[in-house]
Write an enzyme that holds these catalytic residues in place. Structure first.
Site, short mmCIF file in Angstrom:
data_model
loop_
_atom_site.label_atom_id
_atom_site.label_comp_id
_atom_site.label_asym_id
_atom_site.label_seq_id
_atom_site.Cartn_x
_atom_site.Cartn_y
_atom_site.Cartn_z
N GLU A 35 81.08 35.87 17.09
CA GLU A 35 81.34 35.42 18.45
C GLU A 35 80.64 36.30 19.49
O GLU A 35 80.14 35.82 20.50
CB GLU A 35 82.85 35.36 18.72
N CYS A 195 74.97 9.37 22.23
CA CYS A 195 76.18 8.55 22.29
C CYS A 195 76.25 7.57 21.12
O CYS A 195 77.34 7.17 20.71
CB CYS A 195 76.25 7.81 23.62
N CYS A 203 84.86 7.27 26.63
CA CYS A 203 84.21 8.34 27.38
C CYS A 203 83.94 7.82 28.78
O CYS A 203 83.22 6.83 28.97
CB CYS A 203 82.90 8.75 26.69
S1 SF4 Z 1 81.19 12.46 24.69
FE1 SF4 Z 1 80.46 10.72 25.93
S2 SF4 Z 1 78.50 11.38 26.75
FE2 SF4 Z 1 79.03 12.78 25.09
S3 SF4 Z 1 77.95 11.94 23.31
FE3 SF4 Z 1 80.06 11.13 23.28
S4 SF4 Z 1 79.94 9.20 24.38
FE4 SF4 Z 1 78.07 10.30 24.86
#
Ligand code: SF4
Length: 298
Positions: A35, A195, A203
């Site tokens: 860390e 994504c 999200c």
């Molecule tokens: S958290 Fe949201 S922005 Fe990030 S990779 Fe997943 S879907 Fe895409």
């Protein structure tokens, strides 16, 4: 909007990187060392240094017994060498005051040299499976996107509360924390979030069509900075088994003498470099005292 622990933990169990400090048998101290090294340095550069380090100094007492100059040499080019000094100080305290065992609770960890809010919780979580929120840049970015619908955000006081509210209230909490960090490191990256392979079905940022960041983060450059000059000066000292002259240091950076002087001063102030009585320069612990010690032994 929240994060489904099942989606995230399930993804992590099959997709996590095989990093040496995650393997069975790695001690709390060795996790703590990782860390320290991973603060501001990428995994690929940390991995070989960490492996050599824990083979040489597997425990706090072994690290404490090494001289600060040896530790600075072994730190190599990981950068931000004050971390090496603080890690050595941390080893001394754990060896002398905690029976060579890394403390388990966040409050005690926070009292140790070099350990801040992130590292204390990371050690408690990853070494001792404590269900505490662990917030680094990657976690902050994922949470900002998923919960708040923004591309990214600077550190905020509420970050810990945000992540604490997401933690499952069961034994999967430490894995959830590790998974959130891993998602930010390898899928939901700052520049190119993937994504299409993200395990999270909900999200806000994606649902909103990826609104642009309102705060533009400045990219930290390295070339030409005082950090680079400090690194060059330390390279000269690391490569020498005895103190060097000012002229030997000067050739490490010829472009800006005022910057070189400033960098050297800062290394002296930080206790990473020391000056001998005869005006030479050495890594911390390799100056007059060390030379007197070795003369007494011979
Ligand atoms: S958290 Fe949201 S922005 Fe990030 S990779 Fe997943 S879907 Fe895409």
């Amino acid at each position: 909007m929240s994060i489904d622990p099942g989606e995230l933990v399930g993804w992590y169990e099959s997709a996590q990187r095989d990093l040496p400090w995650r393997r069975p048998g790695v001690s709390a101290w060795q996790i703590l060392v990782s860390e320290f090294m991973l603060q501001q340095t990428p995994v690929a550069r940390v991995e070989p240094i960490w492996l050599a380090w824990i083979e040489r100094w597997p425990t706090p007492s072994a690290t404490a017994a090494a001289g600060p100059a040896e530790v600075l040499r072994a730190w190599g080019k990981l950068g931000y060498p004050r971390r090496a000094k603080r890690l050595h100080e941390c080893a001394v305290v754990i060896a002398s005051e905690y029976g060579d065992e890394v403390p388990r609770d966040v409050e005690t960890l926070l009292t140790l040299p070099g350990i801040g809010a992130y590292t204390a919780r990371a050690v408690a979580c990853f070494a001792y499976s404590a269900g505490v929120p662990v917030v680094d840049t990657n976690v902050r970015r994922v949470v900002t996107r998923v919960l708040h619908g923004q591309a990214d955000a600077p550190a905020r006081a509420r970050d810990l509360d945000d992540v604490a509210a997401l933690l499952p209230d069961d034994e999967t909490a430490p894995t959830f924390s590790a998974a959130l960090m891993e998602l930010g490191a390898v899928v939901c990256t700052a520049r190119a979030p993937q994504c299409g392979i993200c395990p999270l079905s909900r999200c806000r940022w994606r649902a909103a069509g990826y609104p642009a960041a309102t705060v533009v983060k400045r990219v930290q450059r390295y070339a030409g900075t005082d950090r680079q000059v400090r690194g060059r000066l330390l390279d000269v000292l690391r490569d020498s088994s005895s103190p060097v002259t000012r002229a030997q240091l000067d050739v490490a950076w010829l472009t800006d003498t005022a910057q070189r002087d400033r960098a050297l001063d800062s290394l002296l102030v930080d206790g990473l470099v020391e000056q001998t009585a005869d005006g030479l320069f050495a890594l911390a612990g390799e100056g007059d005292e060390a030379r007197e010690g070795s003369a007494a032994i011979t």
